[in-house]
Design a protein around this motif. Structure first.
Motif: not given
Length: 108
Positions: A10-27
């Motif tokens: 379920a967390i994996a599905v939410a990660g795709i649906k809500y575009q989670l885990f994106a890193a900021p440009a400064e990283e």
């Protein structure tokens, strides 16, 4: 273990649906994909889903061993899912030490 597997899927599905885990440009490294949040969202979601599928397979494996005394194919499936995801988490975790330190330095 089955409940944990379902939760991870379920967390994996939410990660795709809500575009989670994106890193900021400064990283460093991960920040190269800041304009494409689905890249890291897909990678992390697939990684979490593989662990979740391994947990589900492990629940079936335990039930099979309890009833027949042999693991059958479920032992290999569980081992491969957790082996692959473990190696990827190890490499991603090592990279994150560098990227998070870089994020701190780049935002000071």
């Amino acid at each position: 273990m089955g409940g944990l597997g379902l939760s991870l899927v379920a967390i994996a599905v939410a990660g795709i649906k809500y575009q989670l885990f994106a890193a900021p440009a400064e990283e460093p490294i991960s920040g190269e994909f800041a304009n494409h949040p689905m890249v890291e969202a897909t990678f992390m979601s697939l990684l979490i889903a593989i662990v979740g599928l391994g947990a589900l397979a492990f629940a079936v494996l335990v039930n099979r061993v309890r009833s027949t005394g042999t693991p059958g194919a479920w032992g290999r499936v569980t081992g491969w899912l957790w082996g692959v995801s473990g190696a990827l988490f190890l490499l991603f975790g090592a990279m994150n030490f560098f990227t998070h330190i870089g994020l701190i330095v780049n935002t000071m």
